[in-house]
Design a protein around this motif. Structure first.
Motif, mmCIF file in Angstrom:
data_model
loop_
_atom_site.group_PDB
_atom_site.id
_atom_site.type_symbol
_atom_site.label_atom_id
_atom_site.label_comp_id
_atom_site.label_asym_id
_atom_site.label_seq_id
_atom_site.Cartn_x
_atom_site.Cartn_y
_atom_site.Cartn_z
ATOM 1 N N VAL A 4 0.838 -1.190 0.000
ATOM 2 C CA VAL A 4 0.000 0.000 0.000
ATOM 3 C C VAL A 4 0.879 1.249 0.000
ATOM 4 C CG1 VAL A 4 -1.710 1.351 1.270
ATOM 5 C CG2 VAL A 4 -1.908 -1.145 1.194
ATOM 6 N N TYR A 5 0.584 2.176 -0.931
ATOM 7 C CA TYR A 5 1.208 3.493 -0.986
ATOM 8 C C TYR A 5 0.207 4.526 -0.475
ATOM 9 C CZ TYR A 5 5.191 2.258 -4.080
ATOM 10 O OH TYR A 5 6.337 1.736 -4.619
ATOM 11 N N ARG A 6 0.646 5.395 0.426
ATOM 12 C CA ARG A 6 -0.181 6.508 0.900
ATOM 13 C C ARG A 6 0.612 7.805 0.760
ATOM 14 N NH1 ARG A 6 -1.216 2.299 4.546
ATOM 15 N NH2 ARG A 6 -3.439 1.758 4.758
ATOM 16 N N LEU A 7 0.019 8.792 0.096
ATOM 17 C CA LEU A 7 0.712 10.057 -0.109
ATOM 18 C C LEU A 7 0.974 10.749 1.217
ATOM 19 C CD1 LEU A 7 1.755 12.039 -2.318
ATOM 20 C CD2 LEU A 7 -0.437 13.229 -2.060
ATOM 21 N N ARG A 8 2.211 11.186 1.406
ATOM 22 C CA ARG A 8 2.590 11.912 2.624
ATOM 23 C C ARG A 8 2.846 13.396 2.339
ATOM 24 N NH1 ARG A 8 5.047 10.333 7.516
ATOM 25 N NH2 ARG A 8 6.291 11.956 8.504
#
Length: 215
Positions: free
Chosen positions: A206-210
Motif C-alpha cells: 500500500v502506498y499513501r501520499l505523505r
C-alpha cells in the motif's frame, strides 16, 4: 502525465489535471508491505518512496516522455537513495506509465465513471480490464481529504483460494495519492484449511501520499 511542454496540465475537461506534470514535481509516499512464503513468518516492511518528474525526452515512437526518478529510504531520518528510473507519458487519450520496463495504461481520457480499457495493451502480461470509479468524489488518505479524485480499479478477484486486487486513486492537481496491490494465495492443500483465509504465499503493498510539491 505527459504533454509537449513542461508546464502542468490544468485542463479540467478531459481530466488531464488528475495527472499533472512538470519537471521537478514530486510526491512522497509512505509504503507498507507484507510478504508471505509457505511455512515462513511473514515479512513486514515500511519505507518511503519519493517520485520526481525529471526531464522530458522523445521516445522511439516520437512521443514526448518524462523520466520518473524514484528514490527510497527506510525512514524520514535517513537519506534518499536512487531506487529506479521509470517513465511517464500522457497523450490526448491516455496516461501511460512504464514501471520496471512494463508499460501500463493507468487512465483513459476523457474521464467518466465506468469507463473501461485494457491496462496491459502495450505489454505482454495478458489483458486486464481497468475501470474508472467515483470520478470527482472525495477520498481520504491518512489525515488528508482530497475533494476531487478518481479511482482506477484493476483486477479485483477474491475466491476461497486466492485474492488479487489492484487499485489506484488520483486526486485533481496532485496525481496518485493512494495505491494498493494485493496478490495472495490461500491454503487449499487440505479440506479443513479451504475458506479459512490462511495465507500460503503472496504479498500486500500500500502506498499513501505523505507530501507533494514542486522543487
Amino acid at each position: 502525465m505527459l504533454s509537449c511542454q513542461r508546464e502542468p496540465v490544468t485542463d479540467a475537461g478531459p481530466g488531464y489535471d488528475y495527472a499533472p506534470i512538470e519537471t521537478g514535481r514530486y510526491c512522497v509516499y509512505d509504503v507498507s508491505e507484507q510478504q508471505y512464503a509457505l511455512n515462513a513468518t511473514p515479512v513486514q516492511r515500511t519505507y518511503q518512496i519519493k517520485e520526481i518528474i525529471g526531464t522530458p525526452y522523445t521516445d522511439a515512437a516520437g512521443q514526448t516522455t518524462y523520466r520518473l526518478l524514484r528514490y527510497r529510504r527506510p525512514s524520514p531520518a535517513t537519506d534518499w537513495q536512487l531506487d529506479s528510473i521509470w517513465a511517464v507519458q500522457r497523450t490526448n487519450t491516455e496516461l501511460r506509465r512504464t514501471e520496471n520496463g512494463q508499460p501500463f495504461v493507468l487512465v483513459l481520457f476523457p474521464v467518466r465513471d465506468r469507463l473501461q480499457w485494457n491496462g496491459n495493451r502495450y505489454n505482454a502480461l495478458g489483458e486486464e480490464t481497468y475501470e474508472l470509479r467515483n470520478v470527482g468524489q472525495p477520498y481520504r488518505v491518512s489525515d488528508t481529504t482530497f475533494n476531487q479524485t478518481l479511482t482506477v480499479l484493476g483486477q479485483n478477484d477474491s475466491t476461497l483460494v486466492s485474492q488479487t486486487r489492484r487499485l489506484t486513486v488520483f486526486a485533481r492537481q496532485v496525481g496518485i495519492v493512494y495505491r494498493e496491490r494485493v496478490q495472495l494465495q490461500y491454503c487449499s492443500s487440505t479440506p479443513t484449511c479451504v475458506g479459512t483465509n490462511q495465507i500460503d504465499y503472496g504479498f500486500r503493498q500500500v502506498y499513501r501520499l505523505r507530501q507533494y510539491g514542486t522543487n
